[in-house]
Write an enzyme that holds these catalytic residues in place. Sequence first.
Site, PDB file in Angstrom:
ATOM      1  CG  ASP A  32      -2.043   0.869   1.125  1.00 30.42           C
ATOM      2  OD1 ASP A  32      -2.250   1.428   0.040  1.00 30.42           O
ATOM      3  OD2 ASP A  32      -2.745   1.209   2.097  1.00 30.42           O
TER       4      ASP A  32
ATOM      5  CE1 TYR B  53      10.728  -4.930   0.977  1.00 32.38           C
ATOM      6  CE2 TYR B  53       9.264  -3.322   1.771  1.00 32.38           C
ATOM      7  CZ  TYR B  53      10.166  -4.284   1.823  1.00 32.38           C
ATOM      8  OH  TYR B  53      10.865  -4.193   3.102  1.00 32.38           O
TER       9      TYR B  53
ATOM     10  CE  LYS C 185      -7.256  -2.909  -3.477  1.00 27.57           C
ATOM     11  NZ  LYS C 185      -8.231  -1.967  -3.397  1.00 27.57           N
TER      12      LYS C 185
END
Length: 696
Positions: free
Chosen positions: A121, A229, A337
Amino acid sequence: MTKQRLDDLKTQLTEHNHRYYVLDAPIVSDAEYDALMRELMAIEAEHPEWITPDSPTQRVGAPPKGGFATVNHAVPMLSLGNAFNEEELVAFDQRIHDTLRQAGFLAPGEQVEYNAEYKFDGLAVNLRYEQGVLVQAATRGDGLSGEDITSNIRTIASVPLRLLGNATAWPAVLEVRGEVLMSHRDFEALNQEQLKRRERVFVNPRNAAAGSLRQLDPRITAQRRLRFYAYGWGEVSVAQPSPQQDLLAQLNHELTEPYATQAEMLGWLQRLGLPVSRSYEVVKGVQGLVQYYQRTAEARADLPFDIDGVVYKVNYLDQQRVLGFVARAPRFAIAHKYPAQEATTEVVAIDVQVGRTGAITPVARLKPVFVGGVTVTNATLHNEDEIRRKDIRIGDTVVIRRAGDVIPEVVAPVLEKRPEHTEGFVMPQSCPVCDSAIERPEDEAIARCTGGLVCAAQRKQTLAHAVSRKALDIDGLGEKLIDQLVDSGRVKTLADLYTLRAEELAALPRMGKKSAENVIKAINAARHPRLERLLYALGIRHVGETTAREVARYYGSLENLMEAEESDLLRVADVGPIVAASIAHFFQEPHNRSAIVRLLQSGVTIDESAALSVHGSALTGKSVVLTGTLPTWTRDEATRYLLAAGAKVTGSVSAKTAYVVAGDEAGSKLRRAQELGVTVLDEAQLRVLLDVRSLE
Ligand code: IVH
């Protein structure tokens, strides 16, 4: 020679940097690293013409002139479709399965292989490496073009300015795609800093990361401790043909990925020095996906950073190509999600709640909002200072956060939506329940109702705590029933509970005969509690389960404990000055003492056998000699434990000695034990015999 040394230093520093920031496994000390860095800087100072952008000295540069330039992406940056439930996931897998089966990729009954990854996120970015050197970094933007944030990305310590290994291993072009984010810890630290500087705090790590990337001055970004990342790639062209690639593909210049699967590609990026989270897994079929989803859900609360879901990608790249794209998202991948942990809603009112110890907690009453998988109507505001710090007012639209099973909290107001003439919160001067004064000691953050057990709210919560599972474990005495019993005045203290009769309970509203009898049965079953449970049930401040257990073990009986001096309490493992004072103070209070007397009069007997019975077989009646210095226990502590366990502690070793407990610098007593063949224990072995857990 110097030029060669310079190249050598750059390679070494790149590797050390990677070991430190990506692998978290440095092989040189900070001082050694600094020395190499200084040597490099010295050479570069002498030969400025040798400075290249991939030098480790060149992380923080000047702000780009005229703002961020626009970058057209060589390969569009796509988005992902979503699956919000298992049904949608099954449909996704079915579609893929059918297509791949038709295309001849799957044998009958064979399941699709996926690479499952975290859905980080943060913010998507594209990093472009040419001949192994980072030349450009851009935000996703609208997917076709984004902003040039190269100078900000360069400040992220884990992002390599040049790839690992030597030039022969480097692809001619490699665009790495991944997510920039901020860890929870760095986010908290940043907000503390912002507060100190009286600057605005960030609502969540994602916003903080976004704000940091949007800084025009890379010197500020450099202070923000961002992470990156990698999870994919854009343009790739491998200079050297690799054996994994088929000849036709090379001729057509179609396939440039040197590996056949998503997972292998991530492994390759990792070997080139890029940060790749180790969380990805190759799984098969819907079942594999669901298991990964659930495992990750459990790990989620403990991760150092936020993820908002997981992503599944068909693992084989040739299969991905067959599946292709719909609109702006690939058919071969989907995001699954987790329920959003944040939502916005309105503060209708701010009330206060009175806790068991009188602590006053302001609570925001909210317009109901669905967050973290449940509907939330209240959220804690912690305390007065916190409300002021966050500047939360009645009527504000606020961000609510509910992560995992923790109590929902108000994160921050949405200032753009603040109505005119809002009111702040004012701490009431008297308790809304008992009208006693509310006081706040000067050096404490918490205001308290001074009513003690006069306050019905405190009384109710004290009772609820006393009957809870880890205390007296009386089933069926729920919040509603306690409310009725306290409000009617029938129950004032714990002792009153033990005088209840089934008939009077059955007469209460919403109470049947059967459930009344069950409650009485549960109360009767709790008439002989173990000492540590009773101690915990009393709700003494700072006495949790563990402390209660240690104290009970040490003193063995309630009588001993009630007479204990503060200084003596300090000898108990797990008890420090604050806890000792709290316990001593509790038992000095006349009304606490009389409540205990009444409890015993109401037919409660305490099971005080624990300390003795547990160890009875091993130590009762045995003589034990202590010698030398034990690693954590003082001589006094060990003696108390041994006595509580029924052992005799003596000063000299004889044939009758059962055990010698030896610590450091044990001398003649240890030798004597060895001569006589007496069993010698160290502290750890003694703890095992005493069943006292180690303090680690
Ligand atoms: S793949 C071809 N993998 O999710 C698919 N995206 O809605 C392109 N994201 O903008 C994305 N973790 O910021 C992919 N492991 C992951 C991801 C990931 C987070 C974000 C990314 C993208 C958005 C897609």
